[in-house]
Design a protein around this motif. Structure first.
Motif, short mmCIF file in Angstrom:
data_model
loop_
_atom_site.label_atom_id
_atom_site.label_comp_id
_atom_site.label_asym_id
_atom_site.label_seq_id
_atom_site.Cartn_x
_atom_site.Cartn_y
_atom_site.Cartn_z
N GLY A 87 -5.30 -7.81 4.06
CA GLY A 87 -6.62 -7.32 3.71
C GLY A 87 -6.86 -7.59 2.23
N CYS A 88 -6.96 -6.56 1.42
CA CYS A 88 -7.00 -6.62 -0.05
C CYS A 88 -8.41 -6.64 -0.63
N SER A 89 -8.54 -5.94 -1.75
CA SER A 89 -9.73 -5.97 -2.61
C SER A 89 -9.24 -6.10 -4.04
N GLN A 90 -9.96 -6.87 -4.85
CA GLN A 90 -9.58 -6.97 -6.26
C GLN A 90 -10.83 -7.16 -7.11
N ALA A 91 -10.75 -6.67 -8.35
CA ALA A 91 -11.92 -6.75 -9.22
C ALA A 91 -11.48 -6.68 -10.68
N ILE A 92 -12.31 -7.24 -11.55
CA ILE A 92 -12.13 -7.15 -12.99
C ILE A 92 -13.13 -6.13 -13.53
N TRP A 93 -12.61 -5.05 -14.10
CA TRP A 93 -13.48 -4.10 -14.81
C TRP A 93 -13.70 -4.66 -16.20
N THR A 94 -14.96 -5.03 -16.49
CA THR A 94 -15.25 -5.81 -17.69
C THR A 94 -15.67 -4.93 -18.85
N GLY A 278 -2.08 -2.89 11.13
CA GLY A 278 -1.39 -3.76 10.19
C GLY A 278 -2.09 -3.98 8.87
N PHE A 279 -3.14 -3.21 8.57
CA PHE A 279 -3.90 -3.48 7.35
C PHE A 279 -4.17 -2.21 6.54
N GLY A 280 -3.18 -1.34 6.42
CA GLY A 280 -3.35 -0.17 5.57
C GLY A 280 -3.09 -0.52 4.11
#
Length: 323
Positions: A87-94, A278-280
Motif C-alpha cells: 500500500g503506502c502513502s508518502q508526502a513532503i511537508w514543505t 495484507g495491507f495494514g
C-alpha cells in the motif's frame, strides 16, 4: 511485531547473522514460482554490473557473507524478483525545514521489521530494511532522504526490485537531482513511485515503470497510482485516490503545522488496519534529512533514531487489528 535497530559499519558478523535468520523465509518466497522463473547468477551479475557498477564490490562482499551459494547470490541481486504489492502513502511537508513522512502498508509476516545503520563503502545510510540490504525508506549522510510506494500497475518486466534501487541511490547520490537521474536510468521490475528530499529543500517524485520511461515530477504526494488509475480494483481497495486527495488538501488548502500533519498519518484514511487483506499500516516514518534523523511512529509510540548517535535497540509493537 518485534522491531530491531542494528548498526554495523562494514559488512560482518551482525549482517551475516541476520541473513542466516531471514534466509529460509526469503528463499521460500524467492523460489515460490520455481528456480527457472528467476534469472541465473550470470544474468543477475551482468545486470548489476551494467546498471549499478558502484555497488558491485559490496554485492560480492555480501554474497560471500551469505555463504556464497547460488540461490543466495541471485536473491541478493534483487534482479527480476517475484512480484509483490504494497500500500503506502508518502508526502513532503514543505515547511521551513521540509520533512518526509510515510506510511508503509504491507503484510507483517513478510517484513524485516529492521532498521539498519551502515557505513558500507564509506557512505553512512540509515533506514528501514527490505531483503537485508534493500531499503523501503532511508536517509544518508549527505542529507538525502528517500521513500517508495507501489505504483498501482500489474505489469511486470525485466528490472530490479525497487528496495535495491533505493539502497543504490542512498549509496551513490548526494542531491535530489542526482537521485532523479538514477531513478530515470535504472530499470525496475514493477511500477513504483519514489520520492526524494535533500538537505537543500529540493524534492521530486519519480514514477517508475518496467514498460515505459520514468516520469520525474515535482509532486510532494504519492500514494498507489501514477498519473492515472490503471488498476481500478486495487485503487478502490487501497483508497489510493482518496488518500492522495486527503494529503493534497492538508498540504495546499488546510496547511497543517508539522506535528498535526505527521499525526494525520496515524489516523484514517491514511492509517490502515486491513491486516487480514495484507495491507495494514506497519509503521509511520518521519525523515528530517538536514538533521540526519528519522522517527518510527505507531499509535502512542515514537522511536527516534539519529545518524550522529545511533543506538541499537528493540521495540515490541502491538499493531491494532493484526492477528
Amino acid at each position: 511485531m518485534l522491531w530491531r535497530a542494528v548498526s554495523e559499519e562494514t559488512p560482518g558478523p551482525k549482517w551475516s547473522g541476520l541473513f542466516a535468520e531471514y534466509w529460509p523465509d526469503y528463499k521460500r518466497w524467492w523460489l515460490k514460482e520455481g528456480d527457472s522463473a528467476r534469472p541465473t547468477y550470470a544474468e543477475s551479475y551482468r545486470a548489476l554490473k551494467e546498471h549499478m557498477p558502484e555497488i558491485l564490490p559490496l554485492y560480492e562482499e555480501l554474497c560471500a557473507l551469505a555463504g556464497g551459494g547460488d540461490h543466495a547470490a541471485r536473491f541478493l541481486s534483487f534482479y527480476c524478483p517475484p512480484p509483490y504489492l504494497a500500500g503506502c502513502s508518502q508526502a513532503i511537508w514543505t515547511g521551513k525545514e521540509p520533512v518526509m513522512v510515510r506510511n508503509y502498508d504491507y503484510n507483517p509476516n513478510a517484513f524485516d521489521s529492521l532498521v539498519l545503520n551502515t557505513k558500507w563503502q564509506g557512505r553512512q545510510v540509515m533506514g528501514t530494511s527490505d531483503g537485508l540490504w534493500g531499503m523501503v525508506d532511508g536517509v544518508n549522510d549527505a542529507g538525502l532522504a528517500i521513500s517508495l510506494t507501489f505504483g498501482g500497475r500489474r505489469i511486470v518486466g525485466d528490472g530490479f526490485g525497487v528496495p535495491l534501487i533505493l539502497r543504490y541511490v542512498l549509496q551513490t547520490c548526494d542531491t535530489a537531482e542526482e537521485a532523479g537521474e538514477v531513478l530515470a536510468r535504472v530499470p525496475t521490475h514493477m511500477s513504483y513511485n519514489v520520492t526524494v528530499l535533500d538537505k537543500k529543500r529540493h524534492y521530486l517524485t519519480a514514477m517508475m515503470a518496467p514498460d515505459r520511461p520514468a516520469l520525474i515530477t515535482h509532486a510532494a504526494v504519492a500514494t498507489n497510482h501514477q498519473e492515472n488509475v490503471e488498476w481500478v480494483s486495487h485503487a478502490r481497495f487501497t483508497a489510493t485516490v482518496e488518500r492522495e486527495r486527503f494529503l493534497l488538501h492538508r498540504l495546499r488548502l488546510h496547511r497543517d503545522p508539522e506535528e498535526k500533519f505527521i499525526s494525520a498519518f496515524l489516523k484514517p484514511p491514511l492509517y490502515s488496519t486491513a491486516f487480514t487483506a495484507g495491507f495494514g499500516t506497519l509503521y509511520t516514518a518521519v525523515y528530517r534529512p538536514r538533521r540526519r534523523q528519522m522517527e518510527l511512529r505507531w499509535p502512542g509510540t515514537v522511536w527516534p533514531l539519529s545518524m550522529k548517535a545511533f543506538e541499537e535497540g528493540r521495540r515490541q509493537i502491538l499493531l491494532p487489528g493484526a492477528a
